[in-house]
Scaffold this motif. Sequence first.
Motif, mmCIF file in Angstrom:
data_model
loop_
_atom_site.group_PDB
_atom_site.id
_atom_site.type_symbol
_atom_site.label_atom_id
_atom_site.label_comp_id
_atom_site.label_asym_id
_atom_site.label_seq_id
_atom_site.Cartn_x
_atom_site.Cartn_y
_atom_site.Cartn_z
ATOM 1 N N PRO A 251 0.813 -1.226 0.000
ATOM 2 C CA PRO A 251 0.000 0.000 0.000
ATOM 3 C C PRO A 251 0.845 1.273 0.000
ATOM 4 N N HIS A 252 2.084 1.186 0.445
ATOM 5 C CA HIS A 252 2.972 2.349 0.451
ATOM 6 C C HIS A 252 3.202 2.885 -0.975
ATOM 7 N N PHE A 253 3.126 2.014 -1.960
ATOM 8 C CA PHE A 253 3.363 2.405 -3.354
ATOM 9 C C PHE A 253 2.058 2.637 -4.120
ATOM 10 N N GLN A 254 0.946 2.686 -3.425
ATOM 11 C CA GLN A 254 -0.348 2.882 -4.066
ATOM 12 C C GLN A 254 -0.941 4.220 -3.637
ATOM 13 N N SER A 255 -1.774 4.761 -4.486
ATOM 14 C CA SER A 255 -2.483 5.999 -4.156
ATOM 15 C C SER A 255 -3.918 5.877 -4.651
ATOM 16 N N THR A 256 -4.757 6.721 -4.098
ATOM 17 C CA THR A 256 -6.167 6.732 -4.475
ATOM 18 C C THR A 256 -6.474 8.070 -5.132
ATOM 19 N N ARG A 257 -7.252 8.028 -6.185
ATOM 20 C CA ARG A 257 -7.665 9.267 -6.833
ATOM 21 C C ARG A 257 -9.150 9.201 -7.159
ATOM 22 N N VAL A 258 -9.752 10.349 -7.238
ATOM 23 C CA VAL A 258 -11.175 10.448 -7.564
ATOM 24 C C VAL A 258 -11.314 10.480 -9.081
ATOM 25 N N ILE A 259 -12.186 9.648 -9.585
ATOM 26 C CA ILE A 259 -12.444 9.601 -11.021
ATOM 27 C C ILE A 259 -13.908 9.965 -11.230
ATOM 28 N N THR A 260 -14.158 10.984 -12.027
ATOM 29 C CA THR A 260 -15.518 11.412 -12.349
ATOM 30 C C THR A 260 -15.818 11.014 -13.781
ATOM 31 N N SER A 261 -16.953 10.392 -13.980
ATOM 32 C CA SER A 261 -17.335 9.999 -15.334
ATOM 33 C C SER A 261 -18.712 10.561 -15.658
ATOM 34 N N VAL A 262 -18.939 10.795 -16.926
ATOM 35 C CA VAL A 262 -20.236 11.258 -17.417
ATOM 36 C C VAL A 262 -20.732 10.192 -18.379
ATOM 37 N N ARG A 263 -21.835 9.543 -18.014
ATOM 38 C CA ARG A 263 -22.393 8.479 -18.837
ATOM 39 C C ARG A 263 -23.738 8.900 -19.388
ATOM 40 N N ILE A 264 -24.088 8.371 -20.528
ATOM 41 C CA ILE A 264 -25.390 8.593 -21.127
ATOM 42 C C ILE A 264 -26.200 7.323 -20.905
ATOM 43 N N GLU A 265 -27.395 7.474 -20.330
ATOM 44 C CA GLU A 265 -28.267 6.333 -20.074
ATOM 45 C C GLU A 265 -29.622 6.623 -20.700
ATOM 46 N N PRO A 266 -30.191 5.668 -21.418
ATOM 47 C CA PRO A 266 -31.510 5.897 -22.015
ATOM 48 C C PRO A 266 -32.591 5.996 -20.946
ATOM 49 N N ARG A 267 -33.564 6.854 -21.194
ATOM 50 C CA ARG A 267 -34.696 6.980 -20.271
ATOM 51 C C ARG A 267 -35.782 6.038 -20.756
ATOM 52 N N LEU A 268 -36.075 5.040 -19.978
ATOM 53 C CA LEU A 268 -37.100 4.070 -20.341
ATOM 54 C C LEU A 268 -38.367 4.255 -19.510
ATOM 55 N N ASP A 269 -38.333 5.211 -18.574
ATOM 56 C CA ASP A 269 -39.454 5.386 -17.658
ATOM 57 C C ASP A 269 -40.523 6.338 -18.185
ATOM 58 N N VAL A 270 -40.222 7.126 -19.205
ATOM 59 C CA VAL A 270 -41.201 8.083 -19.734
ATOM 60 C C VAL A 270 -41.253 7.948 -21.247
ATOM 61 N N PRO A 271 -42.459 8.108 -21.822
ATOM 62 C CA PRO A 271 -42.543 8.068 -23.285
ATOM 63 C C PRO A 271 -41.916 9.322 -23.877
ATOM 64 N N LEU A 272 -41.318 9.185 -25.036
ATOM 65 C CA LEU A 272 -40.674 10.307 -25.715
ATOM 66 C C LEU A 272 -41.729 11.057 -26.519
ATOM 67 N N ASN A 273 -41.945 12.330 -26.187
ATOM 68 C CA ASN A 273 -42.919 13.155 -26.890
ATOM 69 C C ASN A 273 -42.184 14.334 -27.503
ATOM 70 N N LEU A 274 -41.968 14.295 -28.806
ATOM 71 C CA LEU A 274 -41.237 15.349 -29.481
ATOM 72 C C LEU A 274 -42.160 16.309 -30.229
ATOM 73 N N VAL A 275 -43.456 16.162 -30.079
ATOM 74 C CA VAL A 275 -44.397 17.031 -30.786
ATOM 75 C C VAL A 275 -44.876 18.102 -29.827
ATOM 76 N N ARG A 276 -44.607 19.342 -30.169
ATOM 77 C CA ARG A 276 -45.048 20.475 -29.361
ATOM 78 C C ARG A 276 -46.291 21.049 -30.034
ATOM 79 N N THR A 277 -47.376 21.171 -29.302
ATOM 80 C CA THR A 277 -48.617 21.676 -29.852
ATOM 81 C C THR A 277 -48.742 23.161 -29.548
#
Length: 127
Positions: free
Chosen positions: A71-97
């Motif tokens: 462990p003396h030769f190891q270090s910890t770093r914070v890694i931030t990632s940005v992922r794209i996830e599909p939304r399956l919980d709501v219907p996609l409505n692209l028509v604006r009335t």
Amino acid sequence: MDLSHSPVDELAQLRRKIAELRVRESMLEAAFLQTRETGVFHGYRANVRIERSLQDVFDITKLPAQIVDDPHFQSTRVITSVRIEPRLDVPLNLVRTPPHDAPATARHQEAIDHIHDAKRPLISART
């Protein structure tokens, strides 16, 4: 006409296009590398240069286990990632009335104002 103006959807669309471009890039690079030639390939607006060289790299697998696991030769770093996830919980409505009683130009301006509303943050943490 794509009416989704969400920064989330825009990021997903950009990443999809980038992935398509990377596939095409890989295909073209592979075609050049299959020639097994080095040098310059000339195009109309650019050139491709193929070069081969040797490079020394650090190979951690050649270190003794007592160093790798210490462990003396190891270090910890914070890694931030940005992922794209599909939304399956709501219907996609692209028509604006738009309202039917407003003239077309007013309806278009209303849509533009909604998209570029300075009071609305560009990105929100809403789900």
